[in-house]
Scaffold this motif. Structure first.
Motif, PDB file in Angstrom:
ATOM      1  N   THR A   1     -53.752  39.071 -42.226  1.00 31.59           N
ATOM      2  CA  THR A   1     -53.432  38.724 -40.828  1.00 31.59           C
ATOM      3  C   THR A   1     -52.714  39.857 -40.118  1.00 31.59           C
TER       4      THR A   1
ATOM      5  N   TYR B   1     -45.928  25.863 -47.603  1.00 33.81           N
ATOM      6  CA  TYR B   1     -46.881  26.189 -46.542  1.00 33.81           C
ATOM      7  C   TYR B   1     -46.199  26.317 -45.185  1.00 33.81           C
TER       8      TYR B   1
ATOM      9  N   THR C   1     -60.009  38.868 -49.401  1.00 28.50           N
ATOM     10  CA  THR C   1     -58.715  38.632 -48.739  1.00 28.50           C
ATOM     11  C   THR C   1     -58.846  38.871 -47.236  1.00 28.50           C
TER      12      THR C   1
ATOM     13  N   LYS D   1     -46.232  29.644 -42.799  1.00 28.73           N
ATOM     14  CA  LYS D   1     -46.879  29.648 -41.502  1.00 28.73           C
ATOM     15  C   LYS D   1     -45.895  29.671 -40.333  1.00 28.73           C
TER      16      LYS D   1
ATOM     17  N   THR E   1     -54.129  25.954 -50.839  1.00 28.67           N
ATOM     18  CA  THR E   1     -54.655  25.127 -49.756  1.00 28.67           C
ATOM     19  C   THR E   1     -56.038  24.618 -50.118  1.00 28.67           C
TER      20      THR E   1
ATOM     21  N   SER F   1     -58.347  28.078 -50.611  1.00 26.21           N
ATOM     22  CA  SER F   1     -57.716  29.386 -50.396  1.00 26.21           C
ATOM     23  C   SER F   1     -56.311  29.363 -50.952  1.00 26.21           C
TER      24      SER F   1
ATOM     25  N   GLU G   1     -54.556  35.802 -46.864  1.00 21.69           N
ATOM     26  CA  GLU G   1     -55.347  34.614 -47.188  1.00 21.69           C
ATOM     27  C   GLU G   1     -56.400  35.037 -48.218  1.00 21.69           C
TER      28      GLU G   1
ATOM     29  N   THR H   1     -52.613  31.062 -49.726  1.00 24.09           N
ATOM     30  CA  THR H   1     -51.906  31.816 -48.694  1.00 24.09           C
ATOM     31  C   THR H   1     -50.658  32.436 -49.312  1.00 24.09           C
TER      32      THR H   1
ATOM     33  N   THR I   1     -48.908  37.705 -43.919  1.00 25.99           N
ATOM     34  CA  THR I   1     -49.577  36.846 -44.897  1.00 25.99           C
ATOM     35  C   THR I   1     -50.931  37.404 -45.289  1.00 25.99           C
TER      36      THR I   1
END
Length: 654
Positions: free
Chosen positions: A513, A381, A510, A385, A356, A477, A318, A479, A316
């Protein structure tokens, strides 16, 4: 006239003693014909044992020549000398020199093993020889269970095993009582009558009187050579020609047969010294257990870390407003909007996108109140996640569009608001501030950020949060989940360029992750390598311990090595046996080390750790390979030393 079987010309044997050179034999000329029974006599130190060792090819003259059957032995290498000892000579020692870990039958079979005889043939011959010598009922007894006379009979049977035509007896009655001595001399006379050439070394003139020829030594020289009348008139038809030895199994099959027998003899030797064997392998056990356990701990902790990172979202990106997390202007930047999320969702390398927003507030159910994080998210979402639904359901795209007041809560929130009342959270109405919200689902608590897993989290459609709590259409944000077949770093670059074109300015940043995951994974791997290096050092220490103990073993078993060489073992046979012993010790140590590591893992997992040790088949296989390599590497020097021992020097050690 036929050439003598044994012929020495001008033989001198000298030994160095400090700075001095001592001549034990001096210019000896001696011929022994086939079928003779010869006694070599003389006082202690006269050189008679040295003469017998040279005749039996256990020693070499310093000066002079020794020929057997017309062939001069100084041209033979160690393997050729071993073959001559194996096929033409049989040794009977004063101290018997039986191998303590073998039975009487096993001791008798040893020469045939080195002659590559098949198991069936040598077993049958050994049994026949023991029966002939009255030892058939004691075949399964070890030397410690036999009397002196019985041990000497086993020694004689061993000397006859390969049907050698020359029997060399060194003080054969020296350690026996009178009756047993007479029985042994009677056996030697029978062998002579059958045509064997018998050479007896003795200081007892009564024993020498049994021979047809007595050679007397004094101070290293032959001072007398007497023949009896019986010898002069004896029928020569009993003379034996050189035996026609069946070479047994040859080629690769012969090598395989010797390796198999060396394996069994190595096992017997290890069993005979159990404590020493265990202490030898202790370092290997600890080293292998350390390596396997450390790798399993590293793999288990790495998977746990990755699982925690995956709870942040796998693959991902962000996207946040501002230049960085420390940008004080980020709260005033309103350019990150839902349209950006919709545009990103159309890119081919994007799997899912969720806008988000977030705020915090007081959540209340009945008389219970708590502070909670209010997350406004899209319907995608939870898949982005990787959230795990525990109860109820999730809201969908239609709910997002209609700005429903349905919420999904995490387990922490459910436990805080409902556990005291033992209620099912789904279907209950809670108040967030003054807004009534219906709970439709419960998800497992997950890492919402750096160390935020203990926060109470409530998830609502982002449209509902924007309209009912924030009054602002900008986003905190976006995602973005990247497709699995796309490299995250390339996708990050492409997303950045895409938004640059949309906004005309770099007013966002950005968070990848996957970078976090790679960094933590690299760190855990580094730590695993560091601890593994320490474990490998313990393996090396264990290997040095193996070499040390094997060197001690060689020094303790020098007499055994001499016996094996006397009955025909080649250098490579001795090398193979000690190498096999070293490898067996290390492989057994490796097996116990792996078992110890697995036991440690079982105990570790039962202690309730938050992650489990993960064992790798390749690591375990590598551990066994290391065990074998350690045995070969650190066992080679002791094995080589053992194979290069001088037979006569080895036999003199007891």
């Amino acid at each position: 006239m036929a050439a003598p079987l044994i012929e020495l010309r001008g033989v001198t044997r000298e030994y160095r003693s400090g700075d001095d050179i001592i001549a034990v034999l001096k210019d000896v000329d001696l011929s022994i014909a086939e079928g003779e029974m010869v006694a070599i006599v003389g006082p202690s130190g006269s050189g008679k044992s040295t003469l017998m060792n040279i005749i039996g090819l256990l020693d070499r003259p310093t000066v002079g020549t020794y020929a057997i059957g017309g062939s001069e032995t100084d041209r033979f290498d160690s393997d050729a000398l071993s073959r001559l000892r194996r096929e033409h000579f049989g040794f009977i020692f004063q101290r018997y020199h039986l191998l303590s870990e073998l039975t009487a039958l096993g001791n008798v079979e040893v020469p045939a093993i080195y002659a590559d005889q098949s198991n069936r043939v040598r077993h049958a011959r050994a049994v026949a020889l023991l029966n002939r010598l009255g030892m058939g009922d004691r075949a399964g007894h070890k030397p410690g269970q036999l009397s002196g006379g019985q041990q000497q009979r086993v020694s004689i049977a061993r000397a006859l095993m390969n049907n050698g035509n020359v029997i060399l007896a060194d003080e054969p009655t020296g350690a026996l009582d009178q009756q047993s001595g007479e029985e042994v001399l009677g056996i030697l006379s029978e062998l002579h009558a059958e045509g064997h050439t018998v050479v007896i070394v003795t200081h007892d003139m009564k024993v020498a009187a049994r021979a047809q020829r007595v050679i007397e030594l004094s101070d290293g020289r032959i001072v007398a050579d007497r023949r009896s009348a019986k010898e002069k008139t004896r029928d020569s038809r009993n003379h034996r020609s050189a035996p026609n030895i069946d070479s047994g199994i040859t080629g690769w099959r012969g090598l395989g047969n010797r390796l198999r027998e060396a394996f069994f003899m190595a096992i017997l030797a290890l069993k005979a010294h159990r404590l020493r064997t265990f202490l030898t392998m202790l370092g290997i056990i600890i080293g292998i257990a350390s390596v396997v356990s450390v790798v399993a701990l590293g793999e288990g902790s790495q998977r746990k870390v990755l699982a925690n990172i995956n709870s942040l979202g796998t693959n991902t990106l962000e996207i946040f407003p501002g230049k960085s997390f420390g940008d004080t202007r980020s709260g005033r930047i309103k350019t990150l909007v839902v349209a950006d999320a919709d545009a990103l969702a159309k890119l081919t390398y994007v799997g899912a996108v969720t806008p988000t927003v977030s705020t915090s507030g007081t959540v209340r159910f009945g008389s219970t109140e708590a502070n909670a994080l209010i997350n406004g998210v899209g319907d995608a979402y939870f898949s982005v996640k990787g959230s795990k639904l525990v109860a109820g359901r999730l809201f969908d795209a239609d709910g997002v569009r209609r700005m429903v007041q349905d919420a999904v809560i995490d387990q922490n929130t459910a436990a805080t608001l409902f556990s005291a009342k033992s209620l099912d959270p789904t279907g209950q109405v809670i108040f967030v501030g003054q807004v009534p919200i219906r709970v439709i689902g419960v998800i497992a608590s997950q890492q919402g950020g750096f160390g935020a897993s203990d926060n109470l989290s409530i998830y609502l459609p982002y449209t509902s949060v924007q309209a009912r709590f924030l009054g602002d259409m900008s986003l905190r944000s976006i995602t973005v989940r990247i497709n699995d077949d796309t490299e995250t770093s390339l996708a990050e670059s492409a997303v950045t360029q895409f938004l640059d074109r949309r906004h005309g300015v770099r007013d966002f940043f950005t968070l990848n992750t996957d970078d976090i995951r790679q960094t933590i994974t690299s760190t855990t791997r580094t730590m695993t390598l560091l601890v593994s290096a320490i474990a490998v050092i313990s393996l090396l220490v264990g290997g040095i311990g193996v070499m040390n103990i094997m060197l001690v073993s060689v020094s303790e078993r020098i007499a055994e090595i001499g016996v094996r060489m006397a009955v025909g073992a080649r250098r490579q046979d001795i090398l193979q046996q000690f190498l096999i012993e070293a490898v067996l010790v290390c492989l057994l140590g490796g097996t116990l080390g792996v078992a110890l590591a697995l036991s440690f893992g079982l105990a570790f997992n039962r202690l309730g750790s938050n992650f489990a040790m993960v064992y790798s088949g390749s690591t375990i296989a590598l551990a066994f390979t290391c065990s074998c390599a350690i045995g070969l590497t650190f066992g080679y020097l002791p094995a080589r030393n053992a194979s290069r021992l001088d037979p006569v020097a080895a036999l003199s050690r007891d």
